[in-house]
Design a protein around this motif. Structure first.
Motif, PDB file in Angstrom:
ATOM      1  N   LYS A 121       0.863  -1.167   0.000  1.00  0.00           N
ATOM      2  CA  LYS A 121       0.000   0.000   0.000  1.00  0.00           C
ATOM      3  C   LYS A 121       0.906   1.225   0.000  1.00  0.00           C
ATOM      4  CE  LYS A 121      -3.750  -2.300   2.471  1.00  0.00           C
ATOM      5  NZ  LYS A 121      -4.598  -2.290   3.681  1.00  0.00           N
ATOM      6  N   ILE A 122       0.904   1.959  -1.112  1.00  0.00           N
ATOM      7  CA  ILE A 122       1.886   3.019  -1.332  1.00  0.00           C
ATOM      8  C   ILE A 122       1.185   4.361  -1.525  1.00  0.00           C
ATOM      9  CG2 ILE A 122       3.751   3.827  -2.820  1.00  0.00           C
ATOM     10  CD1 ILE A 122       4.132   0.859  -3.643  1.00  0.00           C
ATOM     11  N   ALA A 123       1.624   5.355  -0.767  1.00  0.00           N
ATOM     12  CA  ALA A 123       1.181   6.729  -0.987  1.00  0.00           C
ATOM     13  C   ALA A 123       2.272   7.473  -1.738  1.00  0.00           C
ATOM     14  CB  ALA A 123       0.895   7.425   0.336  1.00  0.00           C
ATOM     15  N   ALA A 132       3.293   6.798  -9.851  1.00  0.00           N
ATOM     16  CA  ALA A 132       1.914   6.340  -9.712  1.00  0.00           C
ATOM     17  C   ALA A 132       1.519   5.437 -10.870  1.00  0.00           C
ATOM     18  CB  ALA A 132       0.975   7.537  -9.618  1.00  0.00           C
ATOM     19  N   ALA A 133       1.857   5.837 -12.079  1.00  0.00           N
ATOM     20  CA  ALA A 133       1.496   5.045 -13.255  1.00  0.00           C
ATOM     21  C   ALA A 133       2.196   3.690 -13.257  1.00  0.00           C
ATOM     22  CB  ALA A 133       1.834   5.826 -14.522  1.00  0.00           C
ATOM     23  N   VAL A 187      -2.188   2.023  -4.810  1.00  0.00           N
ATOM     24  CA  VAL A 187      -1.575   3.352  -4.864  1.00  0.00           C
ATOM     25  C   VAL A 187      -2.591   4.430  -4.515  1.00  0.00           C
ATOM     26  CG1 VAL A 187      -0.499   5.068  -6.381  1.00  0.00           C
ATOM     27  CG2 VAL A 187       0.156   2.656  -6.557  1.00  0.00           C
ATOM     28  N   SER A 188      -2.169   5.318  -3.624  1.00  0.00           N
ATOM     29  CA  SER A 188      -2.933   6.532  -3.344  1.00  0.00           C
ATOM     30  C   SER A 188      -2.020   7.729  -3.593  1.00  0.00           C
ATOM     31  CB  SER A 188      -3.458   6.539  -1.906  1.00  0.00           C
ATOM     32  OG  SER A 188      -2.406   6.361  -0.981  1.00  0.00           O
ATOM     33  N   ALA A 201      -4.933  12.005   3.862  1.00  0.00           N
ATOM     34  CA  ALA A 201      -5.763  10.870   3.452  1.00  0.00           C
ATOM     35  C   ALA A 201      -4.936   9.810   2.742  1.00  0.00           C
ATOM     36  CB  ALA A 201      -6.892  11.355   2.546  1.00  0.00           C
ATOM     37  N   ALA A 202      -4.032  10.239   1.873  1.00  0.00           N
ATOM     38  CA  ALA A 202      -3.186   9.284   1.145  1.00  0.00           C
ATOM     39  C   ALA A 202      -2.263   8.540   2.103  1.00  0.00           C
ATOM     40  CB  ALA A 202      -2.372  10.015   0.081  1.00  0.00           C
ATOM     41  N   VAL A 203      -1.659   9.270   3.023  1.00  0.00           N
ATOM     42  CA  VAL A 203      -0.741   8.642   3.976  1.00  0.00           C
ATOM     43  C   VAL A 203      -1.464   7.636   4.854  1.00  0.00           C
ATOM     44  CG1 VAL A 203       0.723   9.107   5.994  1.00  0.00           C
ATOM     45  CG2 VAL A 203       0.893  10.553   3.961  1.00  0.00           C
TER      46      VAL A 203
END
Length: 207
Positions: free
Chosen positions: A2-4, A16-17, A25-26, A53-55
């Protein structure tokens, strides 16, 4: 994993891509709408919004930001306890001709001081955005130098690099970022000032 990914610029978008196909991915940004738009473009379950939120959704956080922007971003992350924080920056001067800090410290060590409960890793600072995509480096395997004090965090970052077809190289403790960041700066010289373009990267050879 799970990666921010914090940042929506060239590096953030490239990571991200490339990571979305095999990881959760967030994307986080000071402009949540921009992060959401990038996530929609990438698809593959990627989500985008604010930094905190992403973290919160992640175990690993990639700081895809200029070093000068990191301090402010960290004030918005919320709790970073136990999270692996990958610093990909080079602390460049405004004219890209030097480093703003170095010798006795590094960007990565400064970030560890700003985020003491996180496990900071230095990595990917010698890779241009154009080379994050595996399809752009089919003819030459590229190395990612990974430095960290926490061994588990280091192995996590190395596994992430390997998952997108980089050769992960153990570069020792976090203080070795003092050496890696000048290498990143030299790569920028080659790429943008010495005519080689943003498709070069250093490789450490054993003969």
């Amino acid at each position: 994993m799970k990666i921010a990914i914090l940042g929506t610029g060239n590096m953030g978008a490239a990571f991200a891509a490339e990571l979305a196909a095999t990881h959760e991915v967030s994307i986080g940004s000071r402009d949540p709408a921009k992060a959401a738009a990038l996530a929609d473009t990438i698809g593959a379950g990627t989500v985008g919004g604010g930094i905190a939120a992403a973290v919160k959704l992640s175990d690993v956080v990639i700081l895809a930001l200029p070093f000068a922007a990191v301090s402010d971003a960290l004030k918005q992350t919320g709790d970073l306890s136990g999270k692996v924080l990958i610093d990909i920056s080079n602390p460049l001067t405004a004219d890209f001709q030097g480093l703003s800090i170095g010798h006795l410290t590094s960007a990565a060590e400064e970030i560890q001081a700003w985020a003491p409960t996180a496990k900071v890793v230095k990595g990917f600072n010698t890779i241009f955005a154009q080379l994050v995509a595996a399809e752009n480096r089919k003819t030459q395997p590229l190395q990612v130098f990974v430095a960290a004090d926490d061994e588990t965090a280091k192995q996590t970052a190395m596994a992430l690099a390997s998952s997108i077809s980089f050769q992960a190289v153990d570069a020792g403790p976090l203080k070795n970022a003092r050496f890696l960041e000048p290498v990143g700066a030299m790569n920028i010289q080659f790429g943008f000032f010495l005519g080689k373009g943003p498709v070069v990267a250093p490789v450490w050879l054993g003969l």
